[in-house]
Scaffold this motif. Structure first.
Motif, PDB file in Angstrom:
ATOM      1  N   ARG A  35     -68.080  42.268  -3.695  1.00  0.00           N
ATOM      2  CA  ARG A  35     -68.602  41.751  -4.959  1.00  0.00           C
ATOM      3  C   ARG A  35     -68.337  40.248  -5.088  1.00  0.00           C
ATOM      4  NH1 ARG A  35     -69.493  45.853  -8.826  1.00  0.00           N
ATOM      5  NH2 ARG A  35     -70.471  47.564  -7.687  1.00  0.00           N
ATOM      6  N   THR A  36     -67.506  39.707  -4.184  1.00  0.00           N
ATOM      7  CA  THR A  36     -67.250  38.269  -4.144  1.00  0.00           C
ATOM      8  C   THR A  36     -67.447  37.795  -2.703  1.00  0.00           C
ATOM      9  OG1 THR A  36     -64.880  38.605  -3.744  1.00  0.00           O
ATOM     10  CG2 THR A  36     -65.600  38.384  -6.040  1.00  0.00           C
ATOM     11  N   SER A  37     -67.538  36.501  -2.534  1.00  0.00           N
ATOM     12  CA  SER A  37     -67.794  35.933  -1.211  1.00  0.00           C
ATOM     13  C   SER A  37     -66.677  36.289  -0.231  1.00  0.00           C
ATOM     14  CB  SER A  37     -67.947  34.415  -1.324  1.00  0.00           C
ATOM     15  OG  SER A  37     -69.048  34.090  -2.140  1.00  0.00           O
ATOM     16  N   VAL A  38     -67.070  36.607   1.014  1.00  0.00           N
ATOM     17  CA  VAL A  38     -66.130  37.017   2.057  1.00  0.00           C
ATOM     18  C   VAL A  38     -66.569  36.380   3.378  1.00  0.00           C
ATOM     19  CG1 VAL A  38     -65.566  39.222   0.952  1.00  0.00           C
ATOM     20  CG2 VAL A  38     -67.480  39.093   2.574  1.00  0.00           C
ATOM     21  N   VAL A  39     -65.792  36.655   4.397  1.00  0.00           N
ATOM     22  CA  VAL A  39     -66.141  36.237   5.761  1.00  0.00           C
ATOM     23  C   VAL A  39     -66.492  37.479   6.564  1.00  0.00           C
ATOM     24  CG1 VAL A  39     -65.278  35.205   7.897  1.00  0.00           C
ATOM     25  CG2 VAL A  39     -64.711  34.164   5.685  1.00  0.00           C
ATOM     26  N   CYS A  40     -67.594  37.446   7.305  1.00  0.00           N
ATOM     27  CA  CYS A  40     -68.027  38.591   8.105  1.00  0.00           C
ATOM     28  C   CYS A  40     -66.995  38.894   9.188  1.00  0.00           C
ATOM     29  CB  CYS A  40     -69.386  38.304   8.742  1.00  0.00           C
ATOM     30  SG  CYS A  40     -69.982  39.615   9.843  1.00  0.00           S
ATOM     31  N   SER A  41     -66.569  40.139   9.276  1.00  0.00           N
ATOM     32  CA  SER A  41     -65.572  40.526  10.268  1.00  0.00           C
ATOM     33  C   SER A  41     -66.144  40.529  11.672  1.00  0.00           C
ATOM     34  CB  SER A  41     -65.015  41.910   9.932  1.00  0.00           C
ATOM     35  OG  SER A  41     -66.062  42.882   9.925  1.00  0.00           O
ATOM     36  N   ALA A  42     -67.475  40.563  11.789  1.00  0.00           N
ATOM     37  CA  ALA A  42     -68.105  40.612  13.112  1.00  0.00           C
ATOM     38  C   ALA A  42     -68.346  39.223  13.694  1.00  0.00           C
ATOM     39  CB  ALA A  42     -69.427  41.378  13.030  1.00  0.00           C
ATOM     40  N   CYS A  43     -68.886  38.306  12.880  1.00  0.00           N
ATOM     41  CA  CYS A  43     -69.245  36.993  13.416  1.00  0.00           C
ATOM     42  C   CYS A  43     -68.432  35.844  12.846  1.00  0.00           C
ATOM     43  CB  CYS A  43     -70.736  36.719  13.210  1.00  0.00           C
ATOM     44  SG  CYS A  43     -71.215  36.505  11.477  1.00  0.00           S
ATOM     45  N   GLY A  44     -67.660  36.114  11.789  1.00  0.00           N
ATOM     46  CA  GLY A  44     -66.818  35.074  11.212  1.00  0.00           C
ATOM     47  C   GLY A  44     -67.544  34.113  10.279  1.00  0.00           C
ATOM     48  N   GLU A  45     -68.815  34.359  10.028  1.00  0.00           N
ATOM     49  CA  GLU A  45     -69.571  33.482   9.145  1.00  0.00           C
ATOM     50  C   GLU A  45     -69.371  33.889   7.679  1.00  0.00           C
ATOM     51  OE1 GLU A  45     -71.405  30.758   9.805  1.00  0.00           O
ATOM     52  OE2 GLU A  45     -70.693  30.912  11.886  1.00  0.00           O
ATOM     53  N   PRO A  46     -69.416  32.905   6.763  1.00  0.00           N
ATOM     54  CA  PRO A  46     -69.266  33.236   5.336  1.00  0.00           C
ATOM     55  C   PRO A  46     -70.441  34.066   4.821  1.00  0.00           C
ATOM     56  CG  PRO A  46     -68.941  30.880   5.731  1.00  0.00           C
ATOM     57  CD  PRO A  46     -69.526  31.459   6.983  1.00  0.00           C
ATOM     58  N   ILE A  47     -70.135  35.013   3.931  1.00  0.00           N
ATOM     59  CA  ILE A  47     -71.153  35.791   3.228  1.00  0.00           C
ATOM     60  C   ILE A  47     -70.994  35.509   1.737  1.00  0.00           C
ATOM     61  CG2 ILE A  47     -72.037  38.091   2.679  1.00  0.00           C
ATOM     62  CD1 ILE A  47     -70.856  39.081   5.309  1.00  0.00           C
ATOM     63  N   VAL A  48     -72.010  34.920   1.138  1.00  0.00           N
ATOM     64  CA  VAL A  48     -71.985  34.606  -0.290  1.00  0.00           C
ATOM     65  C   VAL A  48     -72.662  35.748  -1.044  1.00  0.00           C
ATOM     66  CG1 VAL A  48     -72.667  32.964  -2.075  1.00  0.00           C
ATOM     67  CG2 VAL A  48     -72.071  32.144   0.222  1.00  0.00           C
ATOM     68  N   VAL A  49     -72.029  36.227  -2.106  1.00  0.00           N
ATOM     69  CA  VAL A  49     -72.555  37.347  -2.885  1.00  0.00           C
ATOM     70  C   VAL A  49     -73.079  36.831  -4.218  1.00  0.00           C
ATOM     71  CG1 VAL A  49     -72.072  39.626  -3.840  1.00  0.00           C
ATOM     72  CG2 VAL A  49     -70.842  38.847  -1.791  1.00  0.00           C
ATOM     73  N   LYS A  50     -74.349  37.109  -4.505  1.00  0.00           N
ATOM     74  CA  LYS A  50     -74.974  36.671  -5.748  1.00  0.00           C
ATOM     75  C   LYS A  50     -75.687  37.838  -6.413  1.00  0.00           C
ATOM     76  CE  LYS A  50     -74.122  32.182  -5.706  1.00  0.00           C
ATOM     77  NZ  LYS A  50     -73.429  31.479  -6.813  1.00  0.00           N
ATOM     78  N   SER A  51     -75.633  37.864  -7.752  1.00  0.00           N
ATOM     79  CA  SER A  51     -76.371  38.859  -8.515  1.00  0.00           C
ATOM     80  C   SER A  51     -77.772  38.336  -8.788  1.00  0.00           C
ATOM     81  CB  SER A  51     -75.655  39.141  -9.843  1.00  0.00           C
ATOM     82  OG  SER A  51     -76.409  40.032 -10.633  1.00  0.00           O
ATOM     83  N   GLY A  52     -78.780  39.158  -8.495  1.00  0.00           N
ATOM     84  CA  GLY A  52     -80.160  38.732  -8.650  1.00  0.00           C
ATOM     85  C   GLY A  52     -80.814  39.268  -9.906  1.00  0.00           C
ATOM     86  N   GLU A  53     -81.938  38.665 -10.272  1.00  0.00           N
ATOM     87  CA  GLU A  53     -82.695  39.113 -11.428  1.00  0.00           C
ATOM     88  C   GLU A  53     -83.325  40.486 -11.220  1.00  0.00           C
ATOM     89  OE1 GLU A  53     -83.194  37.543 -14.550  1.00  0.00           O
ATOM     90  OE2 GLU A  53     -81.450  36.476 -13.782  1.00  0.00           O
ATOM     91  N   ASP A  54     -83.311  40.980  -9.987  1.00  0.00           N
ATOM     92  CA  ASP A  54     -83.810  42.332  -9.721  1.00  0.00           C
ATOM     93  C   ASP A  54     -82.749  43.381  -9.995  1.00  0.00           C
ATOM     94  OD1 ASP A  54     -82.075  41.755  -7.658  1.00  0.00           O
ATOM     95  OD2 ASP A  54     -83.476  42.237  -6.046  1.00  0.00           O
ATOM     96  N   GLY A  55     -81.566  42.939 -10.466  1.00  0.00           N
ATOM     97  CA  GLY A  55     -80.508  43.876 -10.793  1.00  0.00           C
ATOM     98  C   GLY A  55     -79.718  44.358  -9.600  1.00  0.00           C
ATOM     99  N   ARG A  56     -79.736  43.590  -8.501  1.00  0.00           N
ATOM    100  CA  ARG A  56     -78.988  43.989  -7.310  1.00  0.00           C
ATOM    101  C   ARG A  56     -78.132  42.835  -6.809  1.00  0.00           C
ATOM    102  NH1 ARG A  56     -83.490  46.360  -3.311  1.00  0.00           N
ATOM    103  NH2 ARG A  56     -84.544  44.453  -3.985  1.00  0.00           N
ATOM    104  N   TRP A  57     -77.104  43.197  -6.022  1.00  0.00           N
ATOM    105  CA  TRP A  57     -76.296  42.196  -5.348  1.00  0.00           C
ATOM    106  C   TRP A  57     -77.017  41.755  -4.074  1.00  0.00           C
ATOM    107  CZ3 TRP A  57     -72.528  40.355  -8.189  1.00  0.00           C
ATOM    108  CH2 TRP A  57     -71.851  41.179  -9.082  1.00  0.00           C
ATOM    109  N   HIS A  58     -76.932  40.456  -3.785  1.00  0.00           N
ATOM    110  CA  HIS A  58     -77.568  39.896  -2.596  1.00  0.00           C
ATOM    111  C   HIS A  58     -76.505  39.244  -1.718  1.00  0.00           C
ATOM    112  CE1 HIS A  58     -81.893  40.163  -3.904  1.00  0.00           C
ATOM    113  NE2 HIS A  58     -81.256  40.410  -5.034  1.00  0.00           N
TER     114      HIS A  58
END
Length: 239
Positions: A66-89
């Protein structure tokens, strides 16, 4: 030409509106609220995720954040945003600006669609935000309308009728707010003065000033209780 435009600016092809019209008693029956809100950001916690993989390497993300994390597979940042479609992106950092621009565009489109739907249904709608005061004197009424107090409180949609009270004992620009057959407060003093031209034009045209409203508050727990409040949607500007 919509009904509100005719009220505010006149109708050169219609009847002379210089003489106040007699309000139709049927107008005092509230219109039906249209279906509103094609986008629902409040539903993000209910509708899940737009995707469940890392946006950089496409590896499955577990657990879903539900908050930004780092991918355990590639080490790249994953930013989590709530969209107007009512889903997490789940997004790459580089994609965030374009995503937020698109969400802003969707919010504008949704607001415009809601405003048009309200106008077509017979409500006032616009950009002028209106505050209601004096609700402390009408707590019993608001509680009946919103339901009994609870730990979570209430957020209840309502239809309010605005009426001028030029003979009010303390405020010549008073605008009363009614829900159903009961008064629930008054428009805040400076707002009431600002919307006097609108209210006078509505009276002259024999149109009631219906507006969408929300009854909020009413929580109660061991710490005490919170008063009910009423909020009005925006009203149109008078040039």
């Amino acid at each position: 030409m919509g009904w509100l435009h005719k009220v505010l600016h006149g109708d050169p092809d219609g009847e002379d509106e210089s003489v106040p019209a007699t309000p139709n008693p049927e107008h005092l029956v509230p219109p039906t609220l249209p279906r509103l809100g094609s986008h629902d950001p409040a539903g993000a916690h209910k509708r899940g995720y737009a995707s469940k993989v890392c946006p950089s390497c496409q590896a499955k993300v577990t657990p879903l954040p539900r908050t930004s994390v780092v991918c355990s597979a590639c080490g790249e940042p994953i930013v989590v945003k709530s969209g107007e479609d009512g889903r997490w992106h789940l997004l790459r950092e580089v994609d965030v600006p374009a995503f937020e621009d698109r969400q802003g565009q969707l919010r504008t489109e949704s607001y415009q669609a809601d405003e048009q739907a309200l106008l077509e249904a017979g409500f006032l709608a616009g950009d002028v935000q209106v505050d209601v005061v004096g609700e402390s004197d009408y707590q019993d009424v608001l509680e009946r309308l919103a339901g009994r107090r609870s730990r979570r409180g209430s957020t209840k949609e309502a239809i309010a009728l605005l009426s001028r009270e030029p003979n009010h004992a303390h405020e010549k620009n008073a605008v009363r707010v009614d829900v159903g057959d009961e008064t629930v407060g008054y428009v805040e003093k400076w707002n009431a003065k600002e919307i006097q031209p609108l209210m006078q034009k509505m009276e002259k045209a024999g149109r009631p000033a219906w507006v969408r409203a929300w009854i909020v508050g009413g929580w109660e727990d061991d710490r005490g209780e919170d008063n009910y409040r009423i909020r009005l949607d925006g009203l149109p500007k008078i040039d």
